[in-house]
Write an enzyme that holds these catalytic residues in place. Structure first.
Site, short mmCIF file in Angstrom:
data_model
loop_
_atom_site.label_atom_id
_atom_site.label_comp_id
_atom_site.label_asym_id
_atom_site.label_seq_id
_atom_site.Cartn_x
_atom_site.Cartn_y
_atom_site.Cartn_z
N ASP A 178 -41.78 -20.63 3.21
CA ASP A 178 -42.40 -21.85 2.84
C ASP A 178 -42.45 -23.05 3.59
OD1 ASP A 178 -39.63 -22.45 2.25
OD2 ASP A 178 -39.91 -22.63 0.00
N ASP B 46 -37.41 -26.65 7.97
CA ASP B 46 -36.85 -27.95 7.95
C ASP B 46 -36.17 -28.14 9.13
OD1 ASP B 46 -36.15 -30.31 6.51
OD2 ASP B 46 -34.91 -29.42 5.52
N LEU C 185 -40.33 -32.04 -0.96
CA LEU C 185 -41.41 -31.58 -1.37
C LEU C 185 -41.03 -30.65 -2.54
CD1 LEU C 185 -43.14 -31.08 2.08
CD2 LEU C 185 -43.23 -33.42 0.32
P1 IMP Z 1 -33.78 -25.19 6.88
O1 IMP Z 1 -32.99 -24.14 7.14
O2 IMP Z 1 -33.37 -26.39 6.78
O3 IMP Z 1 -35.23 -25.05 7.80
O4 IMP Z 1 -34.60 -25.04 5.35
C1 IMP Z 1 -35.43 -24.01 4.96
C2 IMP Z 1 -35.38 -24.02 3.47
O5 IMP Z 1 -34.91 -24.98 2.71
C3 IMP Z 1 -36.73 -23.53 3.11
O6 IMP Z 1 -36.91 -22.35 2.99
C4 IMP Z 1 -36.76 -24.20 1.73
O7 IMP Z 1 -36.36 -23.36 0.54
C5 IMP Z 1 -35.50 -25.36 1.60
N1 IMP Z 1 -36.41 -26.68 1.72
C6 IMP Z 1 -36.40 -27.53 2.89
N2 IMP Z 1 -37.25 -28.64 2.73
C7 IMP Z 1 -37.38 -28.69 1.39
C8 IMP Z 1 -38.08 -29.36 0.67
O8 IMP Z 1 -38.78 -30.49 0.99
N3 IMP Z 1 -38.44 -29.18 -0.78
C9 IMP Z 1 -37.93 -28.16 -1.07
N4 IMP Z 1 -37.19 -26.85 -0.45
C10 IMP Z 1 -36.91 -27.22 0.95
MG MG Z 2 -36.43 -21.42 0.71
#
Ligand code: IMP
Ligand code: MG
Length: 174
Positions: A100, A103, A153
């Site tokens: 989705d 981040d 979000l």
């Molecule tokens: P990362 O490992 O920090 O890149 O995070 C990825 C995961 O964090 C995504 O698959 C989302 O499930 C969750 N995530 C990151 N940002 C958001 C947000 O703004 N809203 C909801 N879930 C988020």
């Molecule tokens: Mg996720």
């Protein structure tokens, strides 16, 4: 609209998402040029994966992995737990890994590494949303729906502590 008492502000509408997915699907299938395996990450990417696969004109297979990095907190921890692994062997396959939102990048970077270890022949990555300025590891997706600002979000599969996944657009929690 509100969740947990906090107001929501529409960032990407249902129509904008639907239009972007048509373009993304075309880019992706032009790139692959033959059937491939789609691996969606649960739970957040289930809505996006469902719409994306129905925009392809070539046959694809679909599998899901469930990895958790957030729990009920808002910040990724830099380690990823596999809650549910793939059902099948992916050795030698061309794979599109779908999430989705990108981040910090910890989740996709780690799952990418796991798919490599499983012997995928090729791995391309696709995310609906990219929060570029939040990146903590050097990882970018091959196909990106929308670049979004550093806001929390919800909607279209994304949740805040399991709420908001069913919203049709993408909303910022204010
Ligand atoms: P990362 O490992 O920090 O890149 O995070 C990825 C995961 O964090 C995504 O698959 C989302 O499930 C969750 N995530 C990151 N940002 C958001 C947000 O703004 N809203 C909801 N879930 C988020
Ligand atoms: Mg996720």
């Amino acid at each position: 609209m509100k969740i947990k008492g906090r107001p929501l502000r529409l960032l990407v509408s249902e129509e904008e998402i639907a239009n972007r997915i048509k373009g993304l699907a075309k880019e992706i299938q032009d790139y692959f040029g033959e059937p491939f395996l789609v691996v969606g990450l649960l739970k957040g990417a289930f809505v996006f994966t469902a719409d994306l696969i129905r925009a392809f004109d070539i046959p694809v297979q679909v599998d899901f992995m469930w990895v958790s990095s957030y729990g009920s907190m808002q910040e990724s921890q830099g380690h990823v737990k596999v809650v549910k692994d793939l059902d099948r062997d992916i050795e030698g396959l061309r794979v599109l890994l779908v999430d989705d939102i990108l981040d910090t990048g910890y989740t996709l970077a780690e799952v990418y590494r796991l798919l490599e270890l499983k012997g995928a022949r090729e791995i391309k990555t696709c995310v609906l949303l990219d929060k570029k300025e939040r990146r903590k590891v050097n990882f970018n997706a091959d196909f990106v729906g929308f670049e979004v600002p550093n806001l929390f979000l919800v909607g279209y599969g994304l949740d805040w502590d399991e709420e908001g996944r069913n919203l049709r657009g993408i909303y910022a929690v204010e």
